[in-house]
Scaffold this active site. Structure first.
Site, PDB file in Angstrom:
ATOM      1  N   ARG A  86     -58.757 -35.444 121.094  1.00 44.29           N
ATOM      2  CA  ARG A  86     -59.396 -34.126 120.947  1.00 44.29           C
ATOM      3  C   ARG A  86     -60.912 -34.235 120.829  1.00 44.29           C
ATOM      4  O   ARG A  86     -61.647 -33.445 121.397  1.00 44.29           O
ATOM      5  CB  ARG A  86     -58.819 -33.388 119.743  1.00 44.29           C
ATOM      6  CG  ARG A  86     -57.403 -32.933 120.024  1.00 44.29           C
ATOM      7  CD  ARG A  86     -56.889 -32.075 118.906  1.00 44.29           C
ATOM      8  NE  ARG A  86     -55.554 -31.595 119.188  1.00 44.29           N
ATOM      9  CZ  ARG A  86     -54.826 -30.886 118.346  1.00 44.29           C
ATOM     10  NH1 ARG A  86     -55.311 -30.554 117.181  1.00 44.29           N
ATOM     11  NH2 ARG A  86     -53.623 -30.485 118.673  1.00 44.29           N
ATOM     12  N   ASP A 105     -58.977 -17.005 110.211  1.00 44.76           N
ATOM     13  CA  ASP A 105     -58.714 -18.383 110.623  1.00 44.76           C
ATOM     14  C   ASP A 105     -59.989 -19.196 110.462  1.00 44.76           C
ATOM     15  O   ASP A 105     -61.091 -18.646 110.410  1.00 44.76           O
ATOM     16  CB  ASP A 105     -58.231 -18.439 112.078  1.00 44.76           C
ATOM     17  CG  ASP A 105     -57.446 -19.706 112.374  1.00 44.76           C
ATOM     18  OD1 ASP A 105     -56.207 -19.648 112.375  1.00 44.76           O
ATOM     19  OD2 ASP A 105     -58.074 -20.775 112.587  1.00 44.76           O
TER      20      ASP A 105
HETATM   21  C1  LIG Z   1     -50.146 -23.685 113.592  1.00 46.15           C
HETATM   22  S1  LIG Z   1     -51.283 -22.351 113.383  1.00 46.15           S
HETATM   23  C2  LIG Z   1     -50.244 -21.131 112.618  1.00 46.15           C
HETATM   24  C3  LIG Z   1     -50.485 -19.735 113.175  1.00 46.15           C
HETATM   25  C4  LIG Z   1     -49.584 -18.646 112.586  1.00 46.15           C
HETATM   26  N1  LIG Z   1     -49.796 -18.481 111.175  1.00 46.15           N
HETATM   27  C5  LIG Z   1     -48.135 -18.931 112.854  1.00 46.15           C
HETATM   28  O1  LIG Z   1     -47.401 -19.310 111.949  1.00 46.15           O
HETATM   29  O2  LIG Z   1     -47.712 -18.789 114.009  1.00 46.15           O
HETATM   30  C6  LIG Z   1     -52.283 -22.939 112.014  1.00 46.15           C
HETATM   31  C7  LIG Z   1     -53.642 -22.234 111.920  1.00 46.15           C
HETATM   32  O3  LIG Z   1     -54.218 -22.565 110.657  1.00 46.15           O
HETATM   33  C8  LIG Z   1     -55.608 -22.682 110.843  1.00 46.15           C
HETATM   34  N2  LIG Z   1     -56.199 -23.473 109.745  1.00 46.15           N
HETATM   35  C9  LIG Z   1     -56.091 -24.807 109.512  1.00 46.15           C
HETATM   36  N3  LIG Z   1     -56.817 -25.158 108.436  1.00 46.15           N
HETATM   37  C10 LIG Z   1     -57.383 -24.026 107.970  1.00 46.15           C
HETATM   38  C11 LIG Z   1     -58.270 -23.735 106.883  1.00 46.15           C
HETATM   39  N4  LIG Z   1     -58.730 -24.697 106.059  1.00 46.15           N
HETATM   40  N5  LIG Z   1     -58.664 -22.446 106.712  1.00 46.15           N
HETATM   41  C12 LIG Z   1     -58.223 -21.480 107.538  1.00 46.15           C
HETATM   42  N6  LIG Z   1     -57.394 -21.681 108.582  1.00 46.15           N
HETATM   43  C13 LIG Z   1     -56.987 -22.952 108.794  1.00 46.15           C
HETATM   44  C14 LIG Z   1     -55.748 -23.342 112.205  1.00 46.15           C
HETATM   45  O4  LIG Z   1     -57.021 -23.117 112.780  1.00 46.15           O
HETATM   46  C15 LIG Z   1     -54.608 -22.691 112.991  1.00 46.15           C
HETATM   47  O5  LIG Z   1     -55.043 -21.596 113.762  1.00 46.15           O
END
Ligand SMILES: C[S@@+](CC[C@H](N)C(=O)[O-])C[C@H]1O[C@@H](n2cnc3c(N)ncnc32)[C@H](O)[C@@H]1O
Length: 280
Positions: free
Chosen positions: A39, A150
């Protein structure tokens, strides 16, 4: 320079891993080294850096913080879907919204606040908005806000546009699709756009979940699904305690199907797997 051929040494990986953990709570253990290499190599190639070390120094010395945001964008995993884990939307329709309506009837005040924490490209908050519209017939007499946040600015850009390939909407019943999504024509054939009626309910913001939460008024329902899997136990425990604080009394927390609050929180009342409630 072709970034895909770049070497990432163990100490460089450790430096990136420590930085990402410190800034976003994301736990990149040794098994993630190849993923991180692939990445970041893409980012390094695009920006013309010569090595991972050079890129690392640029990130930590960048006073604007912009490159750190880009780095976290590259690292985050954003997999999501419309109406993912459908039982949560059934729970909203069958339990949560009827309860909220009941309270509004008894006590007055039609205020509804829902938070999609880690909303990725928007499928989750838009699914929440559709569920609200489908189950709250007098929605225009309510003060409704779905806050969608996010860490990644890249996913938030897609989310705000609200335009999705038809395949992503394949499982949505036809009549729901017709009511809430507009079919693209001409150049936009094969795409759907979320209608304004749905978009109007959702506010997108960048928010890092390891930083203080900026809410002043209580939230009725929190979706924090498939985000904590990237955090270690300490970060999870700290976040869940803060989610508890911003929830309204009797408010619910929904987490992902592979997640659990066991060993993370003793304050929440367990309702069923992945559904927890703040005691009233
Ligand atoms: C796998 S996705 C889940 C999306 C949705 N909640 C679902 O369950 O389908 C995880 C998301 O968490 C976000 N994320 C990871 N670490 C984070 C943080 N410290 N603060 C806010 N968002 C975060 C990532 O950018 C990503 O978009």
């Amino acid at each position: 320079m072709n970034g895909f051929g770049l070497e990432l040494s163990d100490s460089e990986f450790q430096a990136f891993s420590d930085l990402v953990y410190k800034k976003a709570g994301i736990n990149l253990h040794a098994g993630k080294k190849e993923l991180v290499r692939a990445r970041l190599a893409k980012r390094i190639r695009e920006d013309g850096f010569e090595s991972f070390g050079e890129y690392y120094h640029f990130v930590i010395n960048d006073e604007t913080g912009d490159e750190l945001v880009q780095l976290l964008d590259s690292i985050s995993t954003n997999l999501t879907n419309f109406f993912r884990e459908p039982k949560h939307f059934q729970f909203m329709a069958q339990v949560f919204l009827p309860e909220i309506k009941h309270v509004a009837l008894k006590k007055g005040g039609r205020r509804l606040r829902i938070w999609s924490a880690g909303c990725s490209t928007g499928e989750e908050p838009y699914s929440i908005a559709v569920t609200v519209l489908e189950n709250l017939p007098d929605f225009d007499r309510w003060d409704i806000k779905i806050l969608a946040t996010d860490l990644s600015t890249r996913v938030l850009q897609t989310a705000r546009q609200g335009v999705y390939r038809a395949e992503r909407l394949a499982d949505i019943p036809q009549e729901v699709l017709r009511r809430y999504f507009q079919k693209g024509r001409g150049d936009w054939n094969g795409w759907f756009k979320v209608k304004d009626q749905v978009k109007r309910l959702v506010v997108f913001r960048r928010l890092n979940l390891v930083e203080p939460l900026p809410f002043r008024k209580p939230i009725n329902l929190i979706f924090c699904r498939n985000v904590m899997i990237y955090f270690d136990k300490n970060t999870q425990t700290d976040l869940v305690a803060r989610l508890y604080q911003v929830l309204a009394d009797g408010g619910y927390l929904l987490i992902g199907h592979s997640e659990s609050l066991t060993g993370v929180s003793q304050t929440f009342h367990y309702i069923q797997p992945t559904i927890y409630r703040k005691k009233t």
